[in-house]
Design an enzyme around this catalytic site. Structure first.
Site, mmCIF file in Angstrom:
data_model
loop_
_atom_site.group_PDB
_atom_site.id
_atom_site.type_symbol
_atom_site.label_atom_id
_atom_site.label_comp_id
_atom_site.label_asym_id
_atom_site.label_seq_id
_atom_site.Cartn_x
_atom_site.Cartn_y
_atom_site.Cartn_z
ATOM 1 N N LYS A 128 -4.410 1.241 -3.012
ATOM 2 C CA LYS A 128 -3.162 1.503 -2.288
ATOM 3 C C LYS A 128 -3.486 1.548 -0.802
ATOM 4 C CE LYS A 128 1.187 2.221 -3.496
ATOM 5 N NZ LYS A 128 1.898 1.510 -4.563
ATOM 6 N N ASP A 168 5.580 -1.903 -0.739
ATOM 7 C CA ASP A 168 5.929 -0.575 -1.225
ATOM 8 C C ASP A 168 7.027 -0.093 -0.277
ATOM 9 O OD1 ASP A 168 5.217 2.662 -1.372
ATOM 10 O OD2 ASP A 168 4.800 1.630 -3.238
#
Length: 447
Positions: A128, A168
């Site tokens: 991430k 995201d």
């Protein structure tokens, strides 16, 4: 003195090392509690240090992002890429641009991503990244300049066989396009370095809808397990971006009624069902506030605050906004108002207290690492299409997505049955993915 449980020993050590990383510690604690039955059955895992190895990222890259705003002022943001685990393949996970981004949040997201990606059955590891840059209120040129500066540094650490970021919160097709353009400038044409791309740039049909659609496919499996269906059920959805919008669309397609949606400022409630065409114009196609819904739908109710504080009778809740958006008292309110099913479109949107409320009241609960895995699954399918220089039809991609979500559900259910957990899908998801990871860890040796 009684020897400490292995899971507690590992958590205590992490808490001592990272006392300020609350979101990461929360995710790890919930995971360690869930896999306790597996650890008890395998005392040899302590000697192999499997928990120490799985809870520590392989590496964290931290860097500054200098860029010039429209007034000529130099701005500097902080950015990170957490490459948590490559056991199952290249690191895979989104980039988040939001003022709340810090190392703790990205470690929690990267940690969750390991197990989510493992559940898909596809060869992708967990990672991430992101920055505390806020695209809201920025001009197109400012967003482009930031993305170019961000990718100038990130390009050293990513690649189609190494680490494949996606979007995201705050990173949509626009940002992915600018990031890809800068990567091409620096490294040459390689569409497979990012997923969630616009279709002309090598994106996959069905990717935009995948997280929301996949969430509802998982929800359908939960409903089917107790011999009911979505038709006629009243559904609360938080958020109004891609995940929330496409989840709402799929709920509607299966005959459910979406009665509420929200954004970071407010929520709307319409007893007869939200007009999703208006939501699309405001939130997906545009960058407006959900409160404007009332201008064309005066019969609806506007609430200035969290949708989870509203008094809404419903059967299903789909939190699709952000982490820890539902606390224990809000979960109690959901139960009191009739909610029997919760499936998460966001990552860890229910805090630990809320999850305890669900379990205590026998709410059927689909955790984010299972229920929202459709997005990353189709990202992996996008990687495959890029590698093969092919493009699959929307119907092909959606068919594969449905199969993947069914398989994820069956993996969770199988772990529940093996360890006599009833229908505790949260524990089932953690156990099923953990067992996959440990098998690979032991195959690879101490690396």
């Amino acid at each position: 003195m009684t020897e400490k449980r292995y899971t507690q020993e590992v958590f205590d050590k992490l808490e001592g090392l990272y006392p300020h990383e609350g979101e990461f510690l929360q995710a790890v604690k919930e995971f360690l509690d869930a896999i306790e039955p597996v650890i008890e059955a395998h005392p040899e895992y302590r000697q192999q240090a499997v928990l120490e190895r799985i809870t520590e990222p392989e590496r964290i890259i931290s860097f500054r992002v200098p860029w010039v705003d429209d007034s000529g002022q130099v701005q500097v943001n902080r950015a990170y890429r957490v490459q948590f685990s490559s056991l199952t393949g290249p690191y895979k996970g989104g980039l988040r641009f939001h003022p709340s981004v810090n190392q703790s949040i990205l470690k929690f997201l990267g940690f969750e991503q390991i197990f989510k990606n493992s559940l898909t059955g596809l060869p992708i590891g967990g990672g991430k990244g992101g920055s505390d840059f806020d695209p809201k209120g920025k001009s197109e040129q400012e967003v482009m300049r930031f993305c170019q500066s961000f990718m100038t540094e990130l390009s050293r650490y990513v690649g189609p066989d190494l680490d494949v970021p996606a979007g995201d919160i705050g990173v949509g097709a626009r940002e992915i396009g600018y990031l890809l353009g800068q990567y091409k400038r620096l490294k040459g044409p390689e569409a497979g370095v990012l997923t969630g791309k616009p279709i002309p740039a090598g994106g996959s049909l069905g990717r935009t809808e995948a997280t929301g659609f996949g969430l509802v496919y998982f929800l359908n499996e939960m409903l089917s397990q107790v011999e009911t269906e979505l038709a006629g059920k009243r559904v609360i959805v938080s958020g109004s971006g891609n995940v929330a919008y496409y989840a709402a669309r799929k709920v509607e397609a299966f005959g459910g009624v979406v009665v509420s949606m929200s954004d970071s400022n407010s929520a709307i409630y319409d007893a007869n069902g939200i007009d999703l065409d208006t939501v699309y114009e405001l939130k997906v196609a545009g960058r407006e506030r959900i409160a404007k819904y009332i201008e064309t739908h005066p019969e609806a109710t506007l609430y200035n605050g969290s949708v989870w504080d509203m008094e809404i009778e419903a059967d299903v809740a789909l939190p699709c906004a952000t982490q820890n958006e539902i606390n224990a008292s809000q979960a109690e309110k959901l139960v009191a108002n009739g909610v029997k099913f919760v499936a998460e479109g966001a990552n860890m949107p229910s805090d630990s207290g809320a999850v305890k409320v669900y379990k205590k009241n026998k709410v059927y609960y689909g955790p984010g690492k299972a229920a929202n895995a459709g997005g990353v699954a189709v990202s992996a399918l996008e990687m495959s299409q890029n590698s093969m220089r092919q493009r699959w039809s929307q119907e092909q991609v959606d068919g594969m997505l449905q199969d993947i979500m069914k398989n994820i559900f069956q993996s969770c259910l199988g772990a529940c049955q093996t360890y006599d957990l009833g229908l505790d899908y949260a524990s089932g998801a953690d156990i099923a993915s953990f067992e996959n990871m440990v098998e690979l860890m032991l195959i690879h040796g101490v690396v």
